[in-house]
Design an enzyme around this catalytic site. Structure first.
Site, PDB file in Angstrom:
ATOM      1  N   GLY A 163     -78.927 -27.109 -64.707  1.00  0.00           N
ATOM      2  CA  GLY A 163     -77.673 -27.605 -65.265  1.00  0.00           C
ATOM      3  C   GLY A 163     -77.900 -28.374 -66.541  1.00  0.00           C
ATOM      4  O   GLY A 163     -79.021 -28.789 -66.846  1.00  0.00           O
ATOM      5  N   GLU A 204     -58.116 -33.901 -92.431  1.00  0.00           N
ATOM      6  CA  GLU A 204     -57.788 -34.097 -91.018  1.00  0.00           C
ATOM      7  C   GLU A 204     -56.326 -33.776 -90.751  1.00  0.00           C
ATOM      8  O   GLU A 204     -55.983 -33.198 -89.718  1.00  0.00           O
ATOM      9  CB  GLU A 204     -58.103 -35.533 -90.576  1.00  0.00           C
ATOM     10  CG  GLU A 204     -59.582 -35.916 -90.640  1.00  0.00           C
ATOM     11  CD  GLU A 204     -60.480 -34.980 -89.843  1.00  0.00           C
ATOM     12  OE1 GLU A 204     -59.995 -34.326 -88.891  1.00  0.00           O
ATOM     13  OE2 GLU A 204     -61.674 -34.879 -90.180  1.00  0.00           O
TER      14      GLU A 204
HETATM   15 ZN   LIG Z   1     -62.658 -30.320 -90.439  1.00  0.00          ZN
END
Ligand SMILES: [Zn+2]
Ligand SMILES: Nc1ncnc2c1ncn2[C@@H]1O[C@H](COP(=O)(O)OP(=O)(O)OP(=O)(O)O)[C@@H](O)[C@H]1O
Length: 722
Positions: free
Chosen positions: A281, A507
């Site tokens: 894992g 953004e």
């Molecule tokens: Zn970006």
């Protein structure tokens, strides 16, 4: 570096780093000194004494020797003139010994005239009476300068005294050892030889058990494997109840518990119990914890070591450590040996990549194979090993009678995270019930492993403490999650106004694109606070934990990922390096769709999973196919970018509005977006993770199985932006 969005892989990478650092470790139960039986007890006094004996004692002995060496201090230094006038002239000199061509030691004999002490500053004493043998001690010495000039001066002086050359004072030359100088000359060599000797001795004695702290390895610990042994009677034993969210793995490992609890029964029935199992894992999912809990449940000692600890700079240490580890395990059988990161030694042999093979590692691996074959099942040692790369392990390790079982421990699903949060929240002082938080936080942390969750809880407590709060609140948890994802805030990082503006528009581009794309995940929050080493800002999405992804979903995700670059181009008119990370993700994602998931008609229903083979990439297709794939990927990305630019152009004003709001507030949540952009035009049929976070959620017992099936990681693994 770049305004970036967080993918699962970044979460993994960053959280792992932070986990190895502070965070989790402080929450992890430390093995206390009581856990070591007398044999393994780390006795400070004993250890110090040992080091003392091994190193300091010989040095001290040498020092003592030095101190007791005959010193010339009882002799008096005089000048040549004095020697001439007061010793040579009265005829007191018996003989002279010149040592090391530098110091003339004057041995005097008694004579009637000497007793008159006609002089005050040089004190003539006689060492023996006339008629006796030569004096054995010199009383005076002077530096001769050079041998030639000394001989000349001495001869002249005696000539001047009118002595017969036949009775000239006899002079002999000796070379004497200056102990101190010699010692200083050889001390470094002696020290190194001594160290090697000590190291050799330790190596012979093989493993020695690390102290409770485990750390603090020094040069003295060469040959010392960091085996942590947890005794049967340890107070800090771990049980299955301490490991949450991996019920299937627990079930599978139960078999070992039954066996270890009652080996006789199995023996009598002639049952063959597997010797070992591989716990497979991603990092931090609790492999070590589960192995420890298995020991706890079976009530047997637990010996653990990391695969990389077998390897040292000295050849031959690895195999001897393996031998000693198993010797130790057999001695306290039934017992469990856990080897963490077994890939460090278990890598397939004869494939050393650039370094061209590694003999030491191979012989360590061979020794491990020998040990595992060597003990019968009756010896009652179960070997568990942890890895996240079972694919690179030597096939010999996976053969029957060795690690013939693989137990998968995946990252927890939303219910698993809920349970793990419950474990760690219990220890915290919260302003609300733990169950209130565990559900909301589980919804906020897809892709987090158990260790990350432990880290979040610890960080939240630290943040609350720093802001002098008596209780931990949701704000503290949100800040903690941000920190685990993105690293520390860097509020005072110097960013120019222009850069900040670029980041804000970038953004904002992601946020607006995601808002108006049906299959993209809605944004949770967007920030332009720089974090960690790379990100200048990021937009955080709460990904669905769906097992399957459709072509449409992936296309919208691609567009959302390109939203940053598109906004830069459309609204600022200049593109920056800030989109590199996004473009890398898009490239990977698109290659996966074309070459792995067969979404492209031109490539057809062929799938070429990319495997890393040491350092080379093997391409199982012709260069013609390669060029079809390349062309397809280019066209797909271009198409997605075109759509994104259109979208950003349509919502140009809104992108600018969001960007300005970001510049002002630095962090925007979904609510802020609703205010500017209006409700999202698409309503998903099922509640998203964000809805769950907002409202909390109740999972009915019957729904649990359905949730569990969501647990598996997305088929695209790390290439899916989250
Ligand atoms: Zn970006
Ligand atoms: N399922 C879980 N339940 C409770 N705590 C967990 C769980 N998984 C991880 N943790 C926490 O994370 C810590 C680190 O986990 P652990 O060392 O067992 O992970 P690992 O899989 O062995 O990682 P690695 O591969 O890095 O060695 C544990 O000590 C525990 O505090």
């Amino acid at each position: 570096m770049s305004p970036t969005r967080i993918t699962r892989s970044t979460i993994q990478r960053r959280s792992r780093r932070s986990r190895k650092g502070t965070g989790v470790t402080s929450l992890t139960p430390k093995v206390s000194s009581e856990d070591y039986n007398s044999k393994f007890k780390w006795n400070f006094k004993e250890d110090v004494m040992k080091k003392f004996q091994e190193l300091l004692a010989p040095l001290l002995f040498l020092g003592l020797m030095l101190a007791t060496l005959p010193k010339g201090s009882s002799a008096q230094e005089i000048s040549f003139q004095e020697f001439k006038n007061k010793l040579l002239e009265p005829g007191l000199v018996d003989h002279i010994v010149v040592s090391n061509k530098s110091v003339a030691k004057v041995y005097v004999r008694s004579s009637p005239s000497s007793n008159q002490g006609q002089d005050s500053d040089i004190h003539i004493t006689t060492s023996h009476l006339p008629g006796r043998e030569s004096p054995s001690k010199y009383k005076y010495y002077f530096n001769i300068g050079s041998v030639d000039s000394f001989e000349e001066k001495l001869e002249e002086a005696q000539e001047a005294l009118g002595r017969d050359p036949r009775v000239y004072v006899p002079v002999t030359y000796t070379s004497e050892i200056n102990w101190f100088q010699e010692l200083m000359r050889y001390a470094p060599t002696a020290l190194i030889v001594g160290l090697i000797y000590v190291a050799g001795k330790r190596m012979k004695s093989g493993i020695s058990i690390g102290g409770p702290g485990g750390g603090g390895r020094s040069i003295f610990s060469i040959g010392k494997a960091q085996v942590t042994k947890m005794d049967k009677n340890s107070k800090n034993k771990v049980f299955f109840k301490d490991v949450a969210g991996c019920d299937e793995a627990k079930q599978e490992i139960m078999e070992f518990v039954h066996f270890l609890k009652n080996p006789k029964k199995y023996e009598e029935l002639g049952a063959k119990i597997p010797k070992g199992a591989l716990l497979v894992g991603p990092p931090g999912t609790g492999k070590t914890l589960l192995a420890k809990a298995t020991a706890g449940e079976s009530d047997v000692p637990f010996l653990s070591i990391s695969g990389s600890d077998f390897m040292e700079m000295f050849v031959g240490v690895g195999p001897s450590r393996v031998r000693n580890l198993f010797q130790e395990a057999r001695k306290c059988a039934p017992s469990i040996v856990f080897i963490d990161e077994i890939d460090a030694i278990g890598r397939a042999r004869g494939r050393g990549g650039f370094s061209g093979g590694n003999d030491e590692r191979e012989s360590t691996l061979n020794q491990l194979l020998v040990e595992m074959d060597g003990f019968g099942t009756t010896s009652g040692v179960v070997v568990l090993a942890g890895t996240n790369r079972p694919d690179i392990l030597d096939k010999a390790l996976l053969r029957p009678g060795r690690f013939d079982r693989q137990i998968a421990i995946d990252k927890p699903d939303i219910n698993g995270r809920d349970q793990i949060f419950r474990i760690y929240l219990k220890k915290l002082k919260l302003d609300k019930e733990p169950s209130f938080y565990s559900q909301r936080l589980a919804a906020l942390t897809p892709g987090f492993a158990g260790a990350d969750i432990a880290n979040v809880c610890n960080e939240a407590a630290l943040i609350a403490a720093r802001s002098e709060n008596a209780q931990i609140t949701i704000q503290h948890f949100e800040a903690a999650i941000d920190r685990v994802i993105g690293g520390l805030e860097k509020k005072n990082k110097v960013i120019s106004k222009l850069e900040r503006r670029t980041v804000a528009y970038h953004e904002s581009g992601h946020a607006v694109a995601g808002w108006f794309l049906e299959h993209a995940e809605p944004l949770l929050k967007v920030t332009i606070v720089p974090r960690g080493t790379a990100a200048l800002g990021f937009a955080q999405y709460v990904p669905s934990e769906n097992l399957l992804m459709t072509k449409e979903q992936l296309f919208d995700m691609t567009c959302m990922t390109l939203g940053g670059r598109a906004a830069e181009e459309v609204l600022i008119g200049k593109i920056s390096t800030g989109a590199q990370n996004d473009l890398e993700k898009v490239t990977k994602m698109t290659y996966a769709q074309v070459a792995v998931y067969s979404f492209s008609e031109k490539v057809g229903l062929l799938s070429f999973p990319q495997r890393e083979d040491g350092f080379e990439m093997t391409k199982p297709y012709s260069s013609q196919t390669a060029s079809i794939i390349d062309t397809e990927v280019r066209e797909w990305v271009a198409k997605a970018y075109e759509k994104t630019v259109d979208l950003i152009k349509t919502h140009k004003e809104q992108v600018a509005q969001i960007a300005e709001l970001l510049l002002e507030k630095e962090v925007l949540h979904q609510d802020d977006l609703v205010r500017v952009l209006g409700e999202r035009p698409f309503k998903s049929a099922e509640p998203t993770n964000y809805d769950r976070f907002k409202q909390g959620f109740q999972v009915e017992e019957s729904d649990k199985s359905a949730e569990v099936s969501d647990a598996s990681p997305s088929p695209l693994g790390n290439v899916v932006p989250t």
